[in-house]
Scaffold this active site. Sequence first.
Site: not given
Length: 391
Positions: A8, A14, A17, A96, A220, A251, A274, A321, A348
């Site tokens: 890239c 940036c 990544c 990108c 997501q 959640y 939630d 979650d 996550c």
Amino acid sequence: MGYRTYTCPIARDCGGCEWLAVPYSIQLRRKQEQVEELLGTAAEKDGATVEPIRGMDEPVRYRHKAATPFAHGPHGRVHSGFYAAGTHRIVPCDDCLVEDPRARRILNAAARAAEKLRIPPYDEDRGVGVLRHAVVRCGWKTDDVLLVLVTRVDELRGAERLVSELRAGCPELTSIVQNVNDRHTNAILGRSNKTLFGPGVMHDRLLGCTFEIGPTSFYQTNPAQTEVLYRLALEGTGIAGGREPHLLDAYCGTGTIGICAAARASEALVTGVDQVPGAISCAQRNAHANGVEERCSFVRADATKWMAKARDETYDVVIMDPPRAGSTPAFLGGVARFAPERVVYVSCNVETQARDLEILRARGYRLERVVPVDMFPHTKHVECVATLVRT
């Protein structure tokens, strides 16, 4: 998969990544090792194993949500792109590698339209200007494209001309929304929205279910891997057609996991919790759109506080979650008090997941299955689905 790497032109500046130069097979190995280090001992004690990570076949073009800040440039130019790592200096980007091909072109078109119409970008040092950010969401299994323009002020002068410019340059846009964020904050989105064009929402499909996604909805970023994640979560519930289990979707956001569960098992009952008002109303619409509204109910409440009050409820399965910070001891104690047969913990952040799993293991649960999922190739982040059963 081999040792192919991707390049890239702005990767060094940036920094988004950070593992782009690392062969993807090695990225997956590192993430596998991270999960094994954090959860492997507990899994082994419980007679389970950390299964091989679920990666992508081709780890590019997976982000279906993208954003840009705006800033003043010379001669009336409006800068857009990414913040350079650790700074608020904007690095221009024409395309990108990890974003939907439509996304960056639309975001840059917003900057060019602002230049043409002389809509001033936000100056974060002085707290003046109008246009702060733009966020675009592109459908994965639909053609919907939602553009959100984030402004400092309620009044967006020349809004009709701006919409005309954007639609002329980006005919794929199906909706344009103005979001107002008048706070001095690094958060991109504010609390109020005004639809400028189209329905003000977009739709996408996961596991055969259709979901409404609003300007501020959590959805997501990588829907292809989200299906992998959700399949693992649904497998962990143990539900199948013909049974009538009661699931708690904690959640729950806009109800995606719970609604997929209700669609999978025709007799399943789902309660989603939630604290975000917009998420709950969206979840209710999503349940109706998928024909499961009679078996899905959604409650607006903080999950921990709600758990403390819902002492008379019974659930066969709890799906949780939580955000990166993980759950709370009070919520996890409530789960143990409900004594569901199974708990599916989608995370996550494996570090906080490991902490929370120890609480559940100490309260009568054992790990049955642990599966890492790579939702964000070329980064250090890894998600994980852990299934526990009551002993």
